[in-house]
Design a protein around this motif. Structure first.
Motif, PDB file in Angstrom:
ATOM      1  N   LEU A 141       0.836  -1.198   0.000  1.00  0.00           N
ATOM      2  CA  LEU A 141       0.000   0.000   0.000  1.00  0.00           C
ATOM      3  C   LEU A 141       0.872   1.250   0.000  1.00  0.00           C
ATOM      4  O   LEU A 141       1.860   1.317   0.720  1.00  0.00           O
ATOM      5  CB  LEU A 141      -0.903   0.029   1.240  1.00  0.00           C
ATOM      6  CG  LEU A 141      -1.928  -1.096   1.362  1.00  0.00           C
ATOM      7  CD1 LEU A 141      -2.683  -0.980   2.685  1.00  0.00           C
ATOM      8  CD2 LEU A 141      -2.915  -1.054   0.200  1.00  0.00           C
ATOM      9  N   ASN A 142       0.463   2.240  -0.787  1.00  0.00           N
ATOM     10  CA  ASN A 142       1.168   3.509  -0.791  1.00  0.00           C
ATOM     11  C   ASN A 142       1.012   4.172   0.580  1.00  0.00           C
ATOM     12  O   ASN A 142       0.073   3.881   1.324  1.00  0.00           O
ATOM     13  CB  ASN A 142       0.586   4.439  -1.851  1.00  0.00           C
ATOM     14  CG  ASN A 142       0.442   3.748  -3.204  1.00  0.00           C
ATOM     15  OD1 ASN A 142      -0.368   2.843  -3.358  1.00  0.00           O
ATOM     16  ND2 ASN A 142       1.234   4.153  -4.152  1.00  0.00           N
ATOM     17  N   MET A 198      -3.635   3.123  -5.471  1.00  0.00           N
ATOM     18  CA  MET A 198      -3.614   1.878  -4.693  1.00  0.00           C
ATOM     19  C   MET A 198      -3.612   0.704  -5.666  1.00  0.00           C
ATOM     20  O   MET A 198      -4.332   0.727  -6.657  1.00  0.00           O
ATOM     21  CB  MET A 198      -4.866   1.785  -3.818  1.00  0.00           C
ATOM     22  CG  MET A 198      -4.745   2.459  -2.485  1.00  0.00           C
ATOM     23  SD  MET A 198      -6.297   2.270  -1.566  1.00  0.00           S
ATOM     24  CE  MET A 198      -6.094   0.639  -0.825  1.00  0.00           C
ATOM     25  N   ASP A 249     -10.784  10.506   2.610  1.00  0.00           N
ATOM     26  CA  ASP A 249     -11.450  11.485   1.758  1.00  0.00           C
ATOM     27  C   ASP A 249     -12.913  11.677   2.127  1.00  0.00           C
ATOM     28  O   ASP A 249     -13.425  12.783   2.125  1.00  0.00           O
ATOM     29  CB  ASP A 249     -11.386  11.028   0.291  1.00  0.00           C
ATOM     30  CG  ASP A 249      -9.963  11.024  -0.238  1.00  0.00           C
ATOM     31  OD1 ASP A 249      -9.192  11.905   0.163  1.00  0.00           O
ATOM     32  OD2 ASP A 249      -9.628  10.145  -1.053  1.00  0.00           O
ATOM     33  N   ASP A 286     -12.908   4.610  -1.978  1.00  0.00           N
ATOM     34  CA  ASP A 286     -11.914   4.119  -2.928  1.00  0.00           C
ATOM     35  C   ASP A 286     -10.941   3.140  -2.276  1.00  0.00           C
ATOM     36  O   ASP A 286     -10.463   2.198  -2.905  1.00  0.00           O
ATOM     37  CB  ASP A 286     -11.122   5.300  -3.511  1.00  0.00           C
ATOM     38  CG  ASP A 286     -12.017   6.238  -4.280  1.00  0.00           C
ATOM     39  OD1 ASP A 286     -13.061   5.779  -4.794  1.00  0.00           O
ATOM     40  OD2 ASP A 286     -11.697   7.443  -4.371  1.00  0.00           O
ATOM     41  N   VAL A 287     -10.655   3.379  -1.002  1.00  0.00           N
ATOM     42  CA  VAL A 287      -9.696   2.510  -0.312  1.00  0.00           C
ATOM     43  C   VAL A 287     -10.282   1.114  -0.106  1.00  0.00           C
ATOM     44  O   VAL A 287      -9.623   0.108  -0.375  1.00  0.00           O
ATOM     45  CB  VAL A 287      -9.265   3.149   1.034  1.00  0.00           C
ATOM     46  CG1 VAL A 287      -8.452   2.171   1.863  1.00  0.00           C
ATOM     47  CG2 VAL A 287      -8.462   4.418   0.772  1.00  0.00           C
ATOM     48  N   LYS A 319      -6.541  10.016   9.074  1.00  0.00           N
ATOM     49  CA  LYS A 319      -5.781  10.763   8.090  1.00  0.00           C
ATOM     50  C   LYS A 319      -5.953  10.110   6.716  1.00  0.00           C
ATOM     51  O   LYS A 319      -5.979   8.886   6.627  1.00  0.00           O
ATOM     52  CB  LYS A 319      -4.303  10.800   8.491  1.00  0.00           C
ATOM     53  CG  LYS A 319      -3.462  11.726   7.631  1.00  0.00           C
ATOM     54  CD  LYS A 319      -2.110  12.004   8.279  1.00  0.00           C
ATOM     55  CE  LYS A 319      -1.169  12.724   7.317  1.00  0.00           C
ATOM     56  NZ  LYS A 319      -1.642  14.022   6.821  1.00  0.00           N
ATOM     57  N   TYR A 320      -6.073  10.902   5.701  1.00  0.00           N
ATOM     58  CA  TYR A 320      -6.286  10.464   4.298  1.00  0.00           C
ATOM     59  C   TYR A 320      -7.689   9.940   4.026  1.00  0.00           C
ATOM     60  O   TYR A 320      -7.937   9.373   2.970  1.00  0.00           O
ATOM     61  CB  TYR A 320      -5.286   9.381   3.861  1.00  0.00           C
ATOM     62  CG  TYR A 320      -3.841   9.768   4.030  1.00  0.00           C
ATOM     63  CD1 TYR A 320      -3.306  10.870   3.341  1.00  0.00           C
ATOM     64  CD2 TYR A 320      -2.995   9.053   4.872  1.00  0.00           C
ATOM     65  CE1 TYR A 320      -1.980  11.234   3.505  1.00  0.00           C
ATOM     66  CE2 TYR A 320      -1.672   9.414   5.034  1.00  0.00           C
ATOM     67  CZ  TYR A 320      -1.167  10.507   4.346  1.00  0.00           C
ATOM     68  OH  TYR A 320       0.141  10.853   4.503  1.00  0.00           O
ATOM     69  N   PHE A 348       0.018   7.104   1.397  1.00  0.00           N
ATOM     70  CA  PHE A 348      -1.116   8.013   1.582  1.00  0.00           C
ATOM     71  C   PHE A 348      -2.452   7.288   1.591  1.00  0.00           C
ATOM     72  O   PHE A 348      -3.401   7.671   0.915  1.00  0.00           O
ATOM     73  CB  PHE A 348      -1.085   9.096   0.504  1.00  0.00           C
ATOM     74  CG  PHE A 348      -0.689   8.569  -0.847  1.00  0.00           C
ATOM     75  CD1 PHE A 348       0.636   8.641  -1.255  1.00  0.00           C
ATOM     76  CD2 PHE A 348      -1.617   8.014  -1.691  1.00  0.00           C
ATOM     77  CE1 PHE A 348       1.014   8.140  -2.491  1.00  0.00           C
ATOM     78  CE2 PHE A 348      -1.242   7.523  -2.929  1.00  0.00           C
ATOM     79  CZ  PHE A 348       0.080   7.589  -3.326  1.00  0.00           C
ATOM     80  N   VAL A 349      -2.517   6.207   2.381  1.00  0.00           N
ATOM     81  CA  VAL A 349      -3.738   5.423   2.541  1.00  0.00           C
ATOM     82  C   VAL A 349      -4.005   5.367   4.034  1.00  0.00           C
ATOM     83  O   VAL A 349      -3.066   5.348   4.832  1.00  0.00           O
ATOM     84  CB  VAL A 349      -3.508   4.006   1.957  1.00  0.00           C
ATOM     85  CG1 VAL A 349      -4.625   3.072   2.343  1.00  0.00           C
ATOM     86  CG2 VAL A 349      -3.340   4.070   0.447  1.00  0.00           C
ATOM     87  N   SER A 391     -14.944   7.366  -5.662  1.00  0.00           N
ATOM     88  CA  SER A 391     -15.960   7.856  -4.736  1.00  0.00           C
ATOM     89  C   SER A 391     -15.638   9.288  -4.318  1.00  0.00           C
ATOM     90  O   SER A 391     -16.504  10.006  -3.808  1.00  0.00           O
ATOM     91  CB  SER A 391     -16.067   6.948  -3.517  1.00  0.00           C
ATOM     92  OG  SER A 391     -14.820   6.821  -2.879  1.00  0.00           O
ATOM     93  N   LEU A 431      -8.722  -2.141  -1.660  1.00  0.00           N
ATOM     94  CA  LEU A 431      -8.122  -3.067  -0.698  1.00  0.00           C
ATOM     95  C   LEU A 431      -8.552  -4.508  -0.983  1.00  0.00           C
ATOM     96  O   LEU A 431      -7.797  -5.451  -0.775  1.00  0.00           O
ATOM     97  CB  LEU A 431      -8.490  -2.657   0.733  1.00  0.00           C
ATOM     98  CG  LEU A 431      -7.756  -3.420   1.839  1.00  0.00           C
ATOM     99  CD1 LEU A 431      -6.262  -3.221   1.776  1.00  0.00           C
ATOM    100  CD2 LEU A 431      -8.275  -3.001   3.224  1.00  0.00           C
TER     101      LEU A 431
END
Lengths: 370, 399
Positions: A66-67, B351, A323, A99-100, A320-321, A69-70, B120, A104
């Motif tokens: 994972l980057n 991601m 959205d 989106d995460v 954090k992060y 910023f997730v 989203s 994932l």
């Protein structure tokens, strides 16, 4: 009752031990992400649904997948998956919220092998067509669980599971109503610990635990009106540190809209009619949440609670992060300002400790509204 | 380096004219709709509603060096610095009323349309702008399986919303809907995509006739003018010119040394970074960013085919599908390495990159380079560091 379940404050911390014990007894466990996965369907298939949760330490293995910023929720969950902590699971279920979560799912499958996995294409709209579309997806989900477990998921078994989960919601609402009294009959941290225990143990055991707990409440009225009453808004966190810090600083956290609190259990599932349709409605439009609900509507929902529970301040605890929450924060701040309600925004991750600067901000906030 | 493409002045004219018409439309009271990418722009053109895509506008703001000022302004509004930098540039432009065209911001929207078929984030971003302007937001909700087939009921759900929105748009703008007109526009849009695919295929030839900057610049009509006849005229000229280059064996660089693919967002405020690759004989012969905006349509079934296009394989892709798309392209276009832009503000497309890269390395033995940047917020950009990483990466191919 499982002796491990007796101290509800310990349950969440010992959840993997409990799950491994259940597994060794032959139980099958399915991990699910987000409040939008209907646990009733999993339960009706004879498996035990548990909420996927992360950890509060530094991320170890997940940074290879994972980057940076997730959100730390995704990172720490995957960390446990990669490290084998979740090997007791038969599989995992995701719902398409942010989106995460969407990404994932594919990343998890690409790195952790599992006997079963499912992705629920969750609609973001509230209309009847959205509910009908989701009902069809739940139908497919139920069929896939039948194929996996060999057990029939029919209307009768779904109704039994819905009844059991509604009973749990009713008990949790009674518990949360106690914390909303003045003075609270249960602290925010105790109520949250009890709710978090429910994420990770079988529903039957959690219901018994709640019944015993509620029966044992001793009413107190000595300090009504003395401490500032706070409302907590946000997604989720690993430890109770922030709530406990607010309590130590002299405030009561009397209600919340968290993914490990009200968002999870506030709404019942209708017990009449087609159970899959009832589940589809409850798990879409029945859960207002920032990832799909516009803040214009969300603010009405929040304002209702602030009034009902005579709240003096709002604390947002946002990963954090994240959205979905962060786009609403400027309007939320403005709205609360307009209502004259002080607002504290805490952007955090799962390893955040209520020490140093954060503790100073918490103390200053509580002092300001006292 | 090869000469600049002869169609560039025409592209500039199209862009200037589009924004001039937008400001005129707004001052003449013609309805303006702000839309996300993957919203059905064809329906708006068919109903004579002027479509604006803030993403495209934000990329333009960033490429005209307004990124710092606008992102700072967005943060002054209370928005987190971690949000999508297309959103931040747009918020900043709204708050300050500035932008790349005569120093003005975009004309305010009469309505907004957002889909969830890409990210989203689109939903949250457009909800925020709808509140800011007090203008209605129409949502085209997208549900789909990740890495799976498009299910009939998901297609149907999307298509029915498009049909319902036609009535809503009519109600908000007073403009009637005409099926024949939509079919005409859809046919134009289909032809535009067909030409784009031709261009994209020609790009993959050896030597590659165009550079990455050309591709990211030439996508403007595909994104913004899909359904307008001038897009067809433009791409016909572009394809002709590029085909002539291919026939004559003219490449974008004099000697093509390394053929690469790019994932996925351009670094809009420094497209010149691609020239650094080209100066070392390294060229990008394929990418998915621009192609994601193209899609064939069937004018006889406009709603269904728009739904198919805006729920395409790439948008529904997880690790597996994306890897397979890239593997096929790498083989087809004789790609020797892949560069991934780790775009720090985009969780949707970034991601999964680490897994896709790992699979490409394992399966095709492709060397991989990761570049950390942000597509439209230059404040975290470290040019010297990226150039050093690029140099080290390209050295591998010299051995």
């Amino acid at each position: 009752m499982d002796p491990l379940c007796q101290d509800y404050r310990q349950i969440y911390a010992r959840r993997h031990e409990i799950a491994n014990r259940l597994r060794s007894e032959g139980k099958r466990i399915l991990g699910y992400f987000t409040v939008h996965v209907p646990e009733e369907i999993i339960h009706a298939s004879g498996m035990i649904p548990v909420r996927m949760r992360g950890h509060a330490e530094a991320v170890k293995s997940a940074s290879l997948c994972l980057n940076d910023f997730v959100c730390s929720y995704a990172k720490t969950c995957l960390d446990l998956g990669l490290q084998g902590t979740y090997n007791y699971l038969d599989g995992i279920v995701f719902a398409k919220t942010c989106d995460v979560m969407r990404n994932l799912y594919a990343i998890w499958l690409s790195n952790v092998s599992l006997p079963y996995s499912w992705f629920l294409p969750l609609p973001a709209s509230d209309g009847d067509e959205a509910v009908e579309c989701f009902r069809k997806d739940l139908e497919e989900f139920a069929r896939s669980l039948e194929a996996h477990t060999g057990r029939t998921v029919d209307h009768a078994s779904l109704r039994r599971s819905i009844g059991l989960y509604n009973q749990n919601r009713n008990l949790l609402r009674r518990l949360y109503a106690l914390r909303a009294e003045d003075p609270p009959q249960v602290s925010g941290s105790d109520a949250t610990a009890m709710a978090m225990a429910g994420l990770v143990i079988p529903r039957e055991a959690h219901n018994r635990l709640l019944e015993e707990f509620l029966a044992g409440i001793r009413r107190q009225n000595d300090r009504a009106g003395k401490r500032p009453r706070l409302f907590m808004y946000g997604n989720s966190f690993e430890s109770l540190e922030i709530i406990e810090a607010l309590e130590r600083a002299g405030a009561d956290v009397v209600m919340d809209y968290l993914e490990i609190g009200l968002q999870y259990f506030w709404q019942d599932v209708a017990e009449d009619g087609d159970p899959l349709r009832a589940l589809a409605a409850r798990y879409t439009r029945g859960i207002p949440a920032p990832w799909h609900t516009a803040f214009d509507r969300m603010k009405g929902v929040i304002a209702g609670w602030l009034e009902q529970y005579r709240v003096g301040g709002v604390v947002a605890v946002v990963q954090k992060y994240c959205d979905t929450y962060l786009y609403d924060i400027p309007d939320m701040e403005k709205t609360l300002q307009g209502m004259g309600i002080p607002f504290l925004m805490i952007e955090q991750d799962d390893s955040t400790r209520a020490t140093g600067q954060l503790m100073t901000r918490i103390e200053a906030f509580v002092e300001m509204i006292s | 380096m090869s000469e600049k493409l002869a169609v560039y002045p025409k592209l500039g004219e199209l862009q200037e004219r589009y924004y001039k018409e937008l400001f005129e439309a707004s001052s003449q009271g013609r309805p303006v709709a702000w839309i996300t990418s993957m919203a059905p722009i064809e329906i708006l053109y068919a109903m004579d509603v002027f479509p604006v895509m803030p993403e495209n506008y934000a990329a333009l703001c960033a490429s005209r060096r307004l990124g710092v000022e606008l992102c700072e302004a967005a943060e002054a509004m209370g928005y987190s610095g971690d949000l999508c930098s297309y959103a931040k540039n747009t918020f900043g432009s709204m708050a300050k009323g500035t932008g790349p065209f005569d120093g003005k911001g975009l004309p305010r929207p009469d309505l907004l349309i957002a889909t969830g078929s890409a990210c989203s984030t689109h939903i949250k971003w457009f909800q925020a702008m709808s509140r800011y302007y007090g203008a209605p937001l129409l949502m085209v909700d997208a549900v789909y399986s990740v890495d799976g087939d498009l299910k009939p009921h998901h297609l149907d759900y999307f298509a029915r919303q498009l049909e319902a929105h036609v009535e809503e748009i009519s109600r908000h703008t007073g403009h009637p809907f005409d099926m024949d007109r939509l079919q005409e526009v859809v046919a134009i849009s289909d032809r535009t995509s067909e030409l784009w695919y031709e261009f994209s295929e020609l790009r993959g030839r050896i030597p590659t006739p165009v550079g990455a900057i050309d591709v990211f610049t030439m996508m403007f009509p595909l994104v913004t003018l899909c359904g307008k006849p001038e897009a067809i005229g433009f791409y016909e000229e572009l394809v002709d010119e590029v085909r002539q280059r291919v026939e004559k064996g003219i490449g974008v660089v004099p000697v093509e040394r390394v053929r690469l693919m790019w994932d996925i967002f351009p670094i809009w405020y420094n497209l010149k970074l691609f020239m650094h690759f080209e100066s070392r004989g390294a060229v990008f012969v394929t990418d998915l960013y621009a192609d994601a905006f193209a899609g064939r349509l069937d004018p006889s079934r406009p709603f269904e085919s728009l739904a198919r296009r805006y729920l395409n394989d790439f948008l529904r892709s997880g690790v597996r599908t994306r890897f397979e798309i890239y593997r096929k392209r790498a083989v087809d276009y004789k790609v020797q390495g892949a560069v991934f832009h780790s775009n720090r503000c985009c969780r949707y497309f970034t991601m999964g990159q680490l897994d896709v890269a790992r699979l490409l390395r394992q399966d095709l033995n492709l060397p991989i380079l990761f570049l950390d940047a942000d597509m439209a917020d230059p404040r975290v950009y470290d040019d010297a560091r990226l150039r050093a990483k690029i140099d080290a990466f390209l050295e591998m191919f010299e051995a």
